[in-house]
Design a protein around this motif. Structure first.
Motif, PDB file in Angstrom:
ATOM      1  N   ILE A  29      43.996  23.174  24.287  1.00 36.64           N
ATOM      2  CA  ILE A  29      43.110  24.346  24.197  1.00 36.64           C
ATOM      3  C   ILE A  29      43.400  25.275  25.375  1.00 36.64           C
ATOM      4  O   ILE A  29      43.192  24.900  26.527  1.00 36.64           O
ATOM      5  CB  ILE A  29      41.626  23.911  24.254  1.00 36.64           C
ATOM      6  N   GLY A  30      43.924  26.480  25.044  1.00 36.37           N
ATOM      7  CA  GLY A  30      44.309  27.435  26.107  1.00 36.37           C
ATOM      8  C   GLY A  30      45.822  27.392  26.260  1.00 36.37           C
ATOM      9  O   GLY A  30      46.355  26.390  26.734  1.00 36.37           O
ATOM     10  N   LEU A  31      46.487  28.489  25.817  1.00 34.39           N
ATOM     11  CA  LEU A  31      47.974  28.521  25.861  1.00 34.39           C
ATOM     12  C   LEU A  31      48.415  29.518  26.920  1.00 34.39           C
ATOM     13  O   LEU A  31      49.237  30.405  26.676  1.00 34.39           O
ATOM     14  CB  LEU A  31      48.519  28.874  24.468  1.00 34.39           C
ATOM     15  N   GLY A  32      47.878  29.379  28.108  1.00 37.32           N
ATOM     16  CA  GLY A  32      48.234  30.281  29.207  1.00 37.32           C
ATOM     17  C   GLY A  32      49.332  29.692  30.060  1.00 37.32           C
ATOM     18  O   GLY A  32      50.171  28.918  29.586  1.00 37.32           O
ATOM     19  N   ARG A  33      49.299  30.028  31.333  1.00 34.04           N
ATOM     20  CA  ARG A  33      50.334  29.669  32.305  1.00 34.04           C
ATOM     21  C   ARG A  33      50.646  28.178  32.283  1.00 34.04           C
ATOM     22  O   ARG A  33      51.779  27.762  32.420  1.00 34.04           O
ATOM     23  CB  ARG A  33      49.823  30.082  33.703  1.00 34.04           C
ATOM     24  N   ILE A  34      49.593  27.383  32.150  1.00 37.03           N
ATOM     25  CA  ILE A  34      49.782  25.917  32.179  1.00 37.03           C
ATOM     26  C   ILE A  34      49.679  25.336  30.775  1.00 37.03           C
ATOM     27  O   ILE A  34      50.442  24.446  30.400  1.00 37.03           O
ATOM     28  CB  ILE A  34      48.722  25.266  33.111  1.00 37.03           C
ATOM     29  N   GLY A  35      48.736  25.851  29.957  1.00 39.48           N
ATOM     30  CA  GLY A  35      48.497  25.271  28.635  1.00 39.48           C
ATOM     31  C   GLY A  35      49.715  25.298  27.746  1.00 39.48           C
ATOM     32  O   GLY A  35      50.055  24.303  27.095  1.00 39.48           O
ATOM     33  N   LEU A 108      41.810  25.657  29.991  1.00 40.93           N
ATOM     34  CA  LEU A 108      41.165  26.976  29.978  1.00 40.93           C
ATOM     35  C   LEU A 108      41.002  27.489  31.413  1.00 40.93           C
ATOM     36  O   LEU A 108      40.876  26.696  32.355  1.00 40.93           O
ATOM     37  CB  LEU A 108      39.811  26.879  29.262  1.00 40.93           C
ATOM     38  N   PRO A 109      41.017  28.812  31.575  1.00 43.76           N
ATOM     39  CA  PRO A 109      40.982  29.383  32.922  1.00 43.76           C
ATOM     40  C   PRO A 109      39.630  29.191  33.609  1.00 43.76           C
ATOM     41  O   PRO A 109      38.589  29.200  32.945  1.00 43.76           O
ATOM     42  CB  PRO A 109      41.266  30.877  32.683  1.00 43.76           C
ATOM     43  N   THR A 110      39.686  29.005  34.910  1.00 42.21           N
ATOM     44  CA  THR A 110      38.450  28.937  35.723  1.00 42.21           C
ATOM     45  C   THR A 110      38.619  29.911  36.891  1.00 42.21           C
ATOM     46  O   THR A 110      38.798  29.512  38.041  1.00 42.21           O
ATOM     47  CB  THR A 110      38.242  27.503  36.268  1.00 42.21           C
ATOM     48  N   PRO A 111      38.601  31.223  36.567  1.00 38.88           N
ATOM     49  CA  PRO A 111      38.921  32.235  37.584  1.00 38.88           C
ATOM     50  C   PRO A 111      37.801  32.460  38.588  1.00 38.88           C
ATOM     51  O   PRO A 111      36.649  32.126  38.344  1.00 38.88           O
ATOM     52  CB  PRO A 111      39.131  33.504  36.740  1.00 38.88           C
ATOM     53  N   LEU A 112      38.176  33.040  39.701  1.00 34.96           N
ATOM     54  CA  LEU A 112      37.202  33.370  40.759  1.00 34.96           C
ATOM     55  C   LEU A 112      36.609  34.742  40.449  1.00 34.96           C
ATOM     56  O   LEU A 112      37.328  35.677  40.121  1.00 34.96           O
ATOM     57  CB  LEU A 112      37.922  33.432  42.113  1.00 34.96           C
ATOM     58  N   GLU A 113      35.297  34.844  40.547  1.00 39.00           N
ATOM     59  CA  GLU A 113      34.633  36.158  40.432  1.00 39.00           C
ATOM     60  C   GLU A 113      34.753  36.796  41.822  1.00 39.00           C
ATOM     61  O   GLU A 113      34.154  36.298  42.787  1.00 39.00           O
ATOM     62  CB  GLU A 113      33.168  35.978  40.058  1.00 39.00           C
ATOM     63  N   ILE A 114      35.527  37.864  41.912  1.00 30.62           N
ATOM     64  CA  ILE A 114      35.880  38.429  43.225  1.00 30.62           C
ATOM     65  C   ILE A 114      34.643  38.727  44.074  1.00 30.62           C
ATOM     66  O   ILE A 114      34.532  38.290  45.207  1.00 30.62           O
ATOM     67  CB  ILE A 114      36.688  39.754  43.040  1.00 30.62           C
ATOM     68  N   ASN A 115      33.676  39.407  43.528  1.00 32.67           N
ATOM     69  CA  ASN A 115      32.555  39.838  44.383  1.00 32.67           C
ATOM     70  C   ASN A 115      31.665  38.669  44.807  1.00 32.67           C
ATOM     71  O   ASN A 115      31.362  38.502  45.966  1.00 32.67           O
ATOM     72  CB  ASN A 115      31.734  40.907  43.651  1.00 32.67           C
ATOM     73  N   LYS A 118      32.263  33.246  43.435  1.00 31.75           N
ATOM     74  CA  LYS A 118      31.901  32.045  42.673  1.00 31.75           C
ATOM     75  C   LYS A 118      32.924  31.845  41.572  1.00 31.75           C
ATOM     76  O   LYS A 118      33.490  32.806  41.053  1.00 31.75           O
ATOM     77  CB  LYS A 118      30.506  32.238  42.032  1.00 31.75           C
ATOM     78  N   THR A 119      33.172  30.595  41.199  1.00 31.89           N
ATOM     79  CA  THR A 119      34.118  30.330  40.108  1.00 31.89           C
ATOM     80  C   THR A 119      33.417  30.564  38.779  1.00 31.89           C
ATOM     81  O   THR A 119      32.286  30.132  38.591  1.00 31.89           O
ATOM     82  CB  THR A 119      34.613  28.870  40.180  1.00 31.89           C
ATOM     83  N   ASN A 120      34.112  31.214  37.871  1.00 32.89           N
ATOM     84  CA  ASN A 120      33.577  31.466  36.528  1.00 32.89           C
ATOM     85  C   ASN A 120      33.999  30.318  35.605  1.00 32.89           C
ATOM     86  O   ASN A 120      35.166  30.209  35.218  1.00 32.89           O
ATOM     87  CB  ASN A 120      34.140  32.789  35.999  1.00 32.89           C
ATOM     88  N   TYR A 121      33.034  29.459  35.281  1.00 33.38           N
ATOM     89  CA  TYR A 121      33.325  28.318  34.412  1.00 33.38           C
ATOM     90  C   TYR A 121      32.978  28.610  32.950  1.00 33.38           C
ATOM     91  O   TYR A 121      33.051  27.711  32.099  1.00 33.38           O
ATOM     92  CB  TYR A 121      32.549  27.082  34.890  1.00 33.38           C
ATOM     93  N   GLN A 122      32.608  29.872  32.668  1.00 32.87           N
ATOM     94  CA  GLN A 122      32.138  30.157  31.301  1.00 32.87           C
ATOM     95  C   GLN A 122      33.219  29.942  30.239  1.00 32.87           C
ATOM     96  O   GLN A 122      32.956  29.455  29.159  1.00 32.87           O
ATOM     97  CB  GLN A 122      31.566  31.580  31.219  1.00 32.87           C
ATOM     98  N   TYR A 123      34.468  30.331  30.549  1.00 24.41           N
ATOM     99  CA  TYR A 123      35.542  30.128  29.551  1.00 24.41           C
ATOM    100  C   TYR A 123      35.669  28.639  29.220  1.00 24.41           C
ATOM    101  O   TYR A 123      35.793  28.235  28.067  1.00 24.41           O
ATOM    102  CB  TYR A 123      36.885  30.633  30.085  1.00 24.41           C
ATOM    103  N   LEU A 124      35.604  27.821  30.283  1.00 23.20           N
ATOM    104  CA  LEU A 124      35.747  26.364  30.101  1.00 23.20           C
ATOM    105  C   LEU A 124      34.565  25.808  29.317  1.00 23.20           C
ATOM    106  O   LEU A 124      34.723  25.063  28.344  1.00 23.20           O
ATOM    107  CB  LEU A 124      35.841  25.694  31.475  1.00 23.20           C
TER     108      LEU A 124
END
Ligand code: SAJ
Length: 460
Positions: A29-35, A108-115, A118-124
């Motif tokens: 699940i998730g066909l990005g850089r690693i998937g 699935l991505p767990t990106p950092l919310e810049i401002n 905090k890590t955004n775990y919503q995609y996961l």
């Protein structure tokens, strides 16, 4: 296997046999850089694989054996082979993939919310919620996404249980196996870097370990639980961020005291337990600027991990230090900023990749724009693209011609053998060169009459 029997109903020996006989179905699940490389590697090991991505274009490219951005060596050729052998298909629908899968690998991505930092775990969590609706009883879920220690236990598993009405450890297994591959050498790293696996129970750990040993033919380190596996990934990268921050501060010290930081590092390296790191314009990429916050997010990090916080502070201030070097050098030429053109060579977060994720050069460019400089940019990975609403030049010459200042932002290999005499003639005179990566030669640059500054290398 009977209808309601799942893969975890098998004994480990039977599971291993089925893996060897390509009788275990895998969903990624998730066909990005690693998937995507993970799905390709699994399909290459002859396991029937269904990749899922929310992005229709990615799915279409994958099913045609093509990459949208072909900057991962060997991946497109490997994908074409497994597509031809019909070992992999891609879909946008989790339901089409997960309901048949014995093992579901979540990338699935767990990106950092810049401002908020905090890590955004919503995609996961959203992906896991969908998986839970369709997953088979007694299937195994492996989380490869990089998450802070405790997130799988406290956030992911509750979502899986709630949406499936099943009980983790009883009706399905969960393991963490954080990805450890380095963008631009992912396929080689897959077969070189040991994997760390930790599950919610012994069976989850063992089944995941066997699968990764079979697919990647590498050593698998089994650890006690999911949070330990997640802590390993985060800590190994935070170690790197802290060390980079240390050498960044030492470089600033070197500029003040008149030492060449490269000479210092080369000599320190002769001590067996000195691990060299190198100063730069800041720390970018999907890992190092993000992982510290995944550690700091844990409630257990309250009031401790000051070193981790301080390191983040230091690294995030390095773009400002680049500007300090520039303003110091500009004192040697009397021009108003609006009459000054600055060329930037390289915007990628690290050399020889086409990736600007959290690149510190973005902040450098934004600061230069605020100071009313004219800016030209060249990066061979982004020709004719836009960066910070500036169009990337077609070639090196266009970027450096008539510049007053040249900033080396990323030390792509092709920038390491510049003919400084040619450079001097292309630039305005007197010209300034600022090396943010410590890979150019101060003496050679000065010998052709250019002014030089470098992070930790400004000693004359
Ligand atoms: N950086 C420095 N000085 C250094 C090392 C790095 O300024 O001495 C900067 C880089 O320029 C870049 C950032 O830090 O902006 C990250 O650099 P990186 O080499 O760590 O590159 P990444 O982000 O691709 O890191 C990945 C990581 N791998 C995983 O997370 C799975 C990291 O653990 C690896 O050490 C790294 O690849 C690698 O060694 O190639």
């Amino acid at each position: 296997m009977s209808e309601n029997k799942g893969i975890l109903d098998l004994e480990i020996e039977e599971f291993e046999k089925r893996v060897q006989n390509s009788a275990v179905k895998i969903s990624v699940i998730g066909l990005g850089r690693i998937g995507l490389p993970t799905a390709v590697a699994i399909a290459k090991a002859d396991l029937p694989t269904i990749g899922v991505d929310i992005n229709q274009e990615i799915v279409e490219f994958v099913n045609r054996g093509k990459l949208r951005i072909n900057d991962e060596p060997g991946l497109e050729e490997a994908l074409q082979k497994v597509i031809e052998n019909k070992k992999i298909t891609a879909t946008t629908k989790i339901s089409e993939s997960v309901n048949e899968a014995d093992v579901i690998i979540v990338c699935l991505p767990t990106p950092l919310e810049i401002n908020s930092k905090k890590t955004n775990y919503q995609y996961l969590l959203k992906g896991c919620s969908e998986i839970a609706k369709f997953m088979k009883r007694n299937s195994l879920i492996i989380i490869e996404s990089t998450v802070g220690p405790g997130i799988v236990e406290n956030e992911v598993i509750p979502v899986l249980e709630k949406e499936s009405n099943l009980v983790a450890g009883k009706d399905f297994g969960v393991s963490s196996c954080p990805e450890r591959a380095n963008p631009s050498t992912i396929l080689t790293d897959f077969n070189k870097i040991p994997r760390v696996v930790g599950g919610i129970d012994d069976k989850s750990t063992k089944f995941a370990s066997k699968l990764y040993q079979f697919v990647f033919k590498i050593e698998v380190i089994s650890v006690k639980n999911c949070k330990t596996a997640n802590a390993v990934k985060v800590v190994e990268n935070v170690f790197r961020d802290v060390n980079v921050a240390f050498i960044n501060e030492i470089a600033i010290f070197c500029d003040r005291i008149g030492i060449d930081v490269n000479e210092l590092i080369e000599a320190c390296k002769t001590k067996y337990n000195f691990i060299p790191h190198f100063p730069g314009p800041g720390v970018g990429g999907p890992c190092l600027p993000v992982n510290p916050y995944q550690l700091l997010d844990a409630p257990e990090s309250k009031d401790i991990l000051q070193v981790v916080r301080a390191a983040r502070e230091v690294n995030s201030q390095m773009p400002e230090y680049v500007i300090e070097l520039l303003t110091n050098a500009l004192k040697e030429i009397s021009k108003n900023s609006e009459d000054i053109t600055i060329g930037i060579l390289g915007i990628s977060y690290k050399p020889n990749v086409g990736d600007t994720q959290l690149t510190p050069i973005k902040e450098v460019v934004q600061k230069l724009k605020q100071m009313n400089f004219k800016i030209k940019i060249f990066d061979p990975y982004f020709i004719n693209k836009e960066f910070s609403s500036i169009k990337i030049e077609e070639n090196f010459e266009n970027a450096v011609t008539d510049c007053d200042v040249l900033i080396l932002g990323t030390d792509h290999d092709e920038f390491l053998n510049i003919d400084y005499k040619v450079l001097k003639n292309l630039m305005k005179s007197p010209g300034i060169v600022i090396d943010t990566r410590g890979n150019l030669s101060p003496s050679e640059i000065r010998s052709v009459g250019l002014i030089f500054r470098g992070i930790g290398r400004s000693v004359k």
